[in-house]
Design an enzyme around this catalytic site. Structure first.
Site, PDB file in Angstrom:
ATOM      1  N   GLY A  10       0.815  -1.215   0.000  1.00  0.00           N
ATOM      2  CA  GLY A  10       0.000   0.000   0.000  1.00  0.00           C
ATOM      3  C   GLY A  10       0.843   1.257   0.000  1.00  0.00           C
ATOM      4  N   ASP A  35      -2.742 -12.634   4.872  1.00  0.00           N
ATOM      5  CA  ASP A  35      -4.117 -12.189   5.045  1.00  0.00           C
ATOM      6  C   ASP A  35      -4.360 -12.027   6.541  1.00  0.00           C
ATOM      7  OD1 ASP A  35      -6.815 -11.770   5.177  1.00  0.00           O
ATOM      8  OD2 ASP A  35      -7.400 -13.684   4.279  1.00  0.00           O
ATOM      9  N   ILE A  36      -4.365 -10.775   7.012  1.00  0.00           N
ATOM     10  CA  ILE A  36      -4.456 -10.563   8.458  1.00  0.00           C
ATOM     11  C   ILE A  36      -5.828 -10.931   9.009  1.00  0.00           C
ATOM     12  CG2 ILE A  36      -2.671  -8.780   8.446  1.00  0.00           C
ATOM     13  CD1 ILE A  36      -4.926  -6.719   8.889  1.00  0.00           C
ATOM     14  N   ALA A  59      -5.114  -2.009   5.630  1.00  0.00           N
ATOM     15  CA  ALA A  59      -6.408  -1.399   5.938  1.00  0.00           C
ATOM     16  C   ALA A  59      -7.362  -1.582   4.775  1.00  0.00           C
ATOM     17  CB  ALA A  59      -6.257   0.091   6.247  1.00  0.00           C
ATOM     18  N   THR A  61      -9.704   0.593   2.910  1.00  0.00           N
ATOM     19  CA  THR A  61      -9.777   2.058   2.828  1.00  0.00           C
ATOM     20  C   THR A  61     -10.801   2.579   1.820  1.00  0.00           C
ATOM     21  OG1 THR A  61      -7.970   2.082   1.213  1.00  0.00           O
ATOM     22  CG2 THR A  61      -7.373   2.336   3.542  1.00  0.00           C
ATOM     23  N   ASP A 101      -8.375  10.036  10.743  1.00  0.00           N
ATOM     24  CA  ASP A 101      -9.185  11.150  11.225  1.00  0.00           C
ATOM     25  C   ASP A 101     -10.678  10.846  11.165  1.00  0.00           C
ATOM     26  OD1 ASP A 101      -8.475  11.239   8.344  1.00  0.00           O
ATOM     27  OD2 ASP A 101      -9.927  12.873   8.275  1.00  0.00           O
ATOM     28  N   TYR A 124     -16.482   3.004   7.433  1.00  0.00           N
ATOM     29  CA  TYR A 124     -15.020   3.012   7.424  1.00  0.00           C
ATOM     30  C   TYR A 124     -14.468   3.528   8.752  1.00  0.00           C
ATOM     31  CZ  TYR A 124     -10.306   4.743   6.592  1.00  0.00           C
ATOM     32  OH  TYR A 124      -8.956   5.030   6.722  1.00  0.00           O
ATOM     33  N   TRP A 149      -5.924  12.172   4.963  1.00  0.00           N
ATOM     34  CA  TRP A 149      -5.793  12.605   3.574  1.00  0.00           C
ATOM     35  C   TRP A 149      -4.441  12.167   2.976  1.00  0.00           C
ATOM     36  CZ3 TRP A 149      -8.170  18.106   2.540  1.00  0.00           C
ATOM     37  CH2 TRP A 149      -9.464  18.178   3.071  1.00  0.00           C
TER      38      TRP A 149
END
Length: 292
Positions: A10, A35-36, A59, A61, A101, A124, A149
């Site tokens: 990522g 694969d977590i 993540a 996302t 955030d 999310y 961001w």
């Protein structure tokens, strides 16, 4: 220091591997290699590698898609970090984790501190908050780094989307009433390696939640305008598209975005010298790394 980097394919994971210091022995695994969401796979990999530190950059996302794929979002963002946390606790391994955030409601007017109430507005953010809670309850030696961001030269992000649309269209409409802190994947990776160095030297950290985000805060509209100005200056765009500011109501999305995503980063700066990066400078570095 052997460091297991989960989510190494990522945006942040890529930079963690690229910027690894000489004293580190990073082992980077993407979702195809680990694969977590599979507890047996996590146990086997961690016990085989026996890392001194785990950094989780994995993540789910896809903010809008999460509204219709909540099970998939929670499987990665809550259950996956839970599996890593359980194994880290068993073996006494510190675990760094990247959060967002979006755990906040976005109705504030001052930068969010780490100790302020969370109230995510979508799946999310809720799944990421659930992951924070599982980690804190499971693994004593944990560090949660909330950021916002994220952009970088590797992977998909807002900067690359704007560059593509800027080449395709003469005019764009960009949301101007959502305010946040663009943060480069490069600066996040540098912050995490800095924290890892402190942990290596001192044997521990003051565990818990920290904020790290770029400065200064801007709207998506202001971010887009700066992207186009810089891209034009460095030859990535041939012309400047017209950019029209619009409201969130004029651009409805499946997931409700927080109108205010500004993070107070003073805690990490005071304790560990995590000085927020100036995102305009980070943007120049990113654009310079892209093919013209």
């Amino acid at each position: 220091m052997r460091v297991l980097v989960c989510g190494a394919r990522g945006q942040v994971g890529y930079e963690l591997m690229r910027l690894a210091p000489q004293w580190a022995e990073p082992v980077g695994l993407g979702s195809a290699e680990l694969d977590i969401t599979d507890p047996a796979a996590v146990m086997a990999v961690v016990r085989e590698l026996r890392p001194d530190l785990i950094i989780n950059a994995s993540a789910y996302t896809a903010v809008d898609r999460a509204e219709s794929e909540s099970a998939a979002a929670y499987a990665v963002n809550r259950d996956g970090i839970g599996h890593l946390a359980a194994e880290a606790q068993r073996l006494g391994i510190p675990l760094f984790h990247i959060s967002t955030d979006y755990v906040f409601s976005g109705d504030a007017s001052e930068p969010y501190r780490e100790d302020q109430p969370t109230a995510p507005t979508g799946v999310y953010g809720a799944s990421k908050l659930a992951g924070e809670q599982v980690l804190a309850a499971t693994c004593m030696q944990h560090l949660i780094l909330r950021t916002s961001w994220v952009f970088g030269s590797h992977g998909a992000n807002f900067v690359k989307t704007m560059l593509r649309l800027g080449r395709e269209r003469e005019e764009l409409a960009v949301v101007a009433d959502q305010c946040g802190c663009p943060t480069s994947a490069r600066s996040i990776a540098q912050a995490l390696w800095h924290l890892a160095a402190v942990c290596r030297q001192e044997g521990r950290l003051e565990w818990g939640v920290y904020h790290f985000a770029g400065q200064p805060a801007v709207s998506w509209y202001e971010f887009a305008v700066e992207i186009f100005h810089q891209a034009l200056a460095c030859g990535l765009l041939e012309r400047m598209p017209a950019v029209k500011p619009i409201t969130s109501r004029e651009y409805p999305t499946p997931a409700k975005r927080p109108l205010w995503s500004v993070l107070d980063c003073s805690k990490g700066e005071a304790r560990y010298g995590l000085e927020p990066a100036v995102w305009q400078e980070e943007l120049r570095v990113m654009l310079a790394a892209l093919p013209s």
